[in-house]
Design a protein around this motif. Sequence first.
Motif, short mmCIF file in Angstrom:
data_model
loop_
_atom_site.label_atom_id
_atom_site.label_comp_id
_atom_site.label_asym_id
_atom_site.label_seq_id
_atom_site.Cartn_x
_atom_site.Cartn_y
_atom_site.Cartn_z
N SER A 1 0.83 -1.21 0.00
CA SER A 1 0.00 0.00 0.00
C SER A 1 0.86 1.26 0.00
O SER A 1 0.40 2.32 -0.39
CB SER A 1 -1.00 -0.01 1.16
N VAL A 2 2.14 1.13 0.41
CA VAL A 2 3.00 2.32 0.35
C VAL A 2 3.23 2.71 -1.11
O VAL A 2 3.29 3.89 -1.46
CB VAL A 2 4.32 2.10 1.13
N THR A 3 3.30 1.72 -1.99
CA THR A 3 3.44 2.03 -3.42
C THR A 3 2.14 2.60 -3.97
O THR A 3 2.17 3.51 -4.81
CB THR A 3 3.85 0.76 -4.20
N LEU B 1 5.80 -9.95 0.48
CA LEU B 1 5.47 -10.11 -0.94
C LEU B 1 5.03 -8.83 -1.62
O LEU B 1 5.03 -8.76 -2.85
CB LEU B 1 4.41 -11.20 -1.11
N ARG B 2 4.62 -7.83 -0.82
CA ARG B 2 4.29 -6.50 -1.32
C ARG B 2 3.03 -6.48 -2.19
O ARG B 2 3.09 -6.54 -3.42
CB ARG B 2 5.47 -5.89 -2.11
N VAL B 3 1.92 -6.39 -1.55
CA VAL B 3 0.69 -6.17 -2.30
C VAL B 3 -0.33 -5.39 -1.45
O VAL B 3 -0.56 -5.70 -0.29
CB VAL B 3 0.10 -7.47 -2.91
N PHE C 1 -2.25 -6.21 2.19
CA PHE C 1 -2.11 -7.62 2.59
C PHE C 1 -0.92 -7.82 3.53
O PHE C 1 -0.61 -8.93 3.90
CB PHE C 1 -1.94 -8.50 1.34
N SER C 2 -0.24 -6.72 3.90
CA SER C 2 1.01 -6.85 4.67
C SER C 2 0.81 -7.15 6.15
O SER C 2 1.69 -7.72 6.78
CB SER C 2 1.81 -5.55 4.59
N LYS C 3 -0.30 -6.72 6.71
CA LYS C 3 -0.43 -6.78 8.17
C LYS C 3 -1.27 -7.99 8.58
O LYS C 3 -0.72 -9.05 8.86
CB LYS C 3 -1.03 -5.47 8.68
#
Length: 357
Positions: free
Chosen positions: A91-93, A230-232, A221-223
Amino acid sequence: PYGVAMPRFRPILDSMPAYKPGKAVMTADGRSYKLSSNESPYGPLPSVVEAIAEGARQVNRYPDPGAVKLTEAIAARFGVPVEHIALGAGSVTVAQQLFETVGEPGAEVIYAWRSFEAYPLLADLAGVRSVQVPLAGEDHDLDAMAEAITPETRMIFVCNPNNPTGTSIRGQELLAFLDRVPEDVLVVLDEAYREYVRDESVPDGLLLYRDRPNVCVLRTFSKAYGLAGLRVGYVVGHEPVAAAVRKTIIPFAVNHLAQVAAIASLEAEDELLERVDSVVKERTRVREALIAQGWTVPPTEANFVWLRLGERTMDFAAACAVEGVAVRPFAGEGARVSIGDPEANDAFLSAAASFAK
Ligand code: PMP
């Protein structure tokens, strides 16, 4: 060593603070408890590992650039149209993409401070002026944020619950604030920690955005879903918002393994949300234990607690590190400590108790 002529970089790079990721620490006897990045303490479920292993067979091919299956799975899960969803590599991206959608000379973004430390970086990178509105105590000062709106304001970030204080905004206050925001200003509700919210008065952005075309919701999906590595992440907003964000994605940014793992995680959501429940139980235990030790701990709806330590912050972080506990210090302000598994939380509570004495 490089002589006189150097490539000329953007001057803003010199003044930009570096993003400081949470680090791990280890004691001499090998104890290490990483409570510095708000990650899930649990490894991926077997079904998710299987999906990743299966997906690995196809990584000679580019991923689906539109992430169609994942987008459909998110749409089905949350009851939103696929046209309302835009994905990114974490989500940072997606937040960076949002900055790209509004970034032009003179544009301003408003957000509370302190909040998620990527906001000022992303603003600088996009050439957007940051207007930081100090927290009132540990909470968003929504009145001051509304008063900070100018004709140059293009976007407002509202982090709910707020990182790093864990505090959250209730429905009535948020609605009153949204009513004061001009319709041509994009409001981003950053709900990275939504799954940990138990206070029913904290609104679900996915219900709020529906009749507000200038409001969108950032999720990850990170937390709770445990896929930080995996970064999404994604944003849910009305069609023009999601379409604008989709235009700013770097081609193929969301990789194939991230896509299949996120789909498998949605399929195993019940199990994952049980894990979230146990983190929430631990959150209550940790906060109550800290209060019993004499600490002031703001109510938190996220998977971390916040201790305002002022000048003692770095000493506190060092004292925790001695016990193998990595926390996230903000020098001169306070420390954010993620809720981990019971053993990690006990190690932290014991370090906090020694420090308090
Ligand atoms: N928003 C907030 C409020 C966060 O705390 C974080 C992670 N620290 C993010 C967004 C970004 O998370 P990710 O890129 O892993 O989705």
